[in-house]
Motif scaffolding. Structure first.
Motif, short mmCIF file in Angstrom:
data_model
loop_
_atom_site.label_atom_id
_atom_site.label_comp_id
_atom_site.label_asym_id
_atom_site.label_seq_id
_atom_site.Cartn_x
_atom_site.Cartn_y
_atom_site.Cartn_z
N LYS A 110 0.83 -1.20 0.00
CA LYS A 110 0.00 0.00 0.00
C LYS A 110 0.87 1.26 0.00
CE LYS A 110 -4.30 0.97 2.48
NZ LYS A 110 -4.92 0.64 3.80
N GLU A 111 1.91 1.24 0.84
CA GLU A 111 2.81 2.39 0.90
C GLU A 111 3.50 2.61 -0.43
OE1 GLU A 111 5.23 0.94 3.99
OE2 GLU A 111 3.88 1.61 5.58
N GLY A 112 3.87 1.49 -1.05
CA GLY A 112 4.51 1.56 -2.36
C GLY A 112 3.59 2.18 -3.39
N ALA A 113 2.31 1.86 -3.30
CA ALA A 113 1.35 2.40 -4.26
C ALA A 113 1.29 3.92 -4.15
CB ALA A 113 -0.02 1.79 -4.02
N ALA A 114 1.38 4.42 -2.92
CA ALA A 114 1.38 5.87 -2.72
C ALA A 114 2.62 6.49 -3.36
CB ALA A 114 1.34 6.19 -1.23
#
Ligand SMILES: Nc1nc2c(ncn2[C@@H]2O[C@H](COP(=O)(O)OP(=O)(O)OP(=O)(O)O)[C@@H](O)[C@H]2O)c(=O)[nH]1
Ligand SMILES: [Mg+2]
Length: 319
Positions: free
Chosen positions: A258-262
């Motif tokens: 999820k953090e990577g998607a941001a």
């Protein structure tokens, strides 16, 4: 005179790229480099065939050993059966092509390999032109079926930072012995690094540089979503390359969270802004083109008011 390069239509180039035709791939990359509009049209026409390749950026000071690292990395990737393309970005030279690919690039051992494609890239120095060309060239190579596209850039100018953002993972290549204390590490590098590679780790200063990097990373506040791993290599001996690969893979896995998607969303926005800037510049130039002689005539008058001449010209943009 229609340039010889444009004798192939976008559709012909597209078909050639998808069919694995090397001659047409080379031609397509030159079109991308020299003709922004056709390059953009080709890039768009390939939309359904992009998104598979891993894009990995290598950046760092001149002579840090980027090309030597990339050469060793290609060997490693080839052992896993992956097809690799390399774009060596050359911001200093207005010309590109085979001639530059001498020892500067240091990947000679792969020239005979059909599944490796190495090319240097330059543009005729329009503002933002190099990042636009790199973006489209990366898509062409992705569509051509390369599993990994490596982008090598020198230094940390704005162009290089912009280009580094196009990579899924950016490796910042550093070397010991150039002052290994915290102060000597450029802040800009911390912003773009997903992985730190201390190359030439056979030279003195390596432990100091590693310690400084660790200290700098631990000082970051707020704590970043991703802390770049620090890997050591001696690229001339192919040492540390599997560890580099592991660090790149770890970063890829992180980007799937999820953090990577941001982070990826932020990157897309950044690239979008660059492409927008470049499009506005070329669109504006085109719009004003026919009015330029008038401005030049006004400028040649004695004591001409440069700002007034500019305002007169910009009038045509607003209408
Ligand atoms: N001692 C040592 N020398 C290295 C190592 N890796 C590269 N070199 C040497 O460093 C020099 C520069 O290497 P390049 O790979 O051309 O460096 P680069 O960063 O690609 O250079 P530019 O593209 O010109 O910015 C060459 O003489 C390499 O042989 C290493 O791990 N140890
Ligand atoms: Mg190089």
């Amino acid at each position: 005179v229609p340039p010889r390069l444009l004798k192939h239509s976008v559709e012909e180039l597209r078909a050639g790229i998808l069919a694995g035709n090397r001659a047409l791939l080379a031609r397509a990359l030159r079109v991308v480099e020299e003709f922004p509009e056709q390059g953009a049209a080709l890039s768009t026409a390939l939309q359904n065939h992009v998104g598979r390749a891993r894009i990995i950026g290598f950046t760092g000071n001149p002579g840090a050993g980027k090309s030597t690292v990339v050469n060793a990395y290609i060997t490693h990737l080839r052992q896993q059966g992956l097809k690799v393309a390399v774009l060596a970005i050359d911001p200093s030279s207005p010309f590109s092509g085979g001639a530059l690919l001498g020892d500067r690039i240091r990947m000679n051992e792969h020239f005979a390999d059909n599944h490796v494609y190495i090319r240097s890239m330059a543009t005729r120095g329009q503002l933002g032109g190099l990042s636009r060309a790199t973006f489209d060239a990366t898509r062409v190579l992705d569509a051509a079926g390369f599993d990994v596209v490596v982008i090598e850039t020198v230094g940390v100018g704005q162009d290089e930072i912009d280009i580094a953002q196009m990579a899924h993972t950016t490796v910042v290549v550093m070397v010991p012995g150039l002052g290994d204390d915290i102060q000597s590490i450029k802040a800009g590098l911390l912003e773009i690094a997903d992985v730190f590679l201390i190359n030439k780790s056979d030279l003195p200063g390596t432990p100091q540089l590693e310690k400084s990097l660790h200290t700098l990373l631990s000082l970051a506040s707020p704590a970043p979503l991703w802390t770049p791993p620090i890997v050591k290599s001696t690229a001339t001996e192919h040492k540390g390359i599997p560890q580099l690969h592991e660090a790149v893979q770890k970063h890829r896995d992180h980007m799937l969270t999820k953090e990577g998607a941001a982070l990826s969303q932020k990157r897309s926005l950044h690239i979008f802004q660059q492409l927008l800037d470049q499009a506005l510049v070329s669109h504006g130039r085109q719009l004003l083109h026919t009015h330029l002689p008038q401005s030049l005539a006004q400028l040649s008058a004695p004591n001409s008011d440069i700002r007034a001449v500019l305002d007169n010209l910009l009038f045509y943009l607003k209408n």
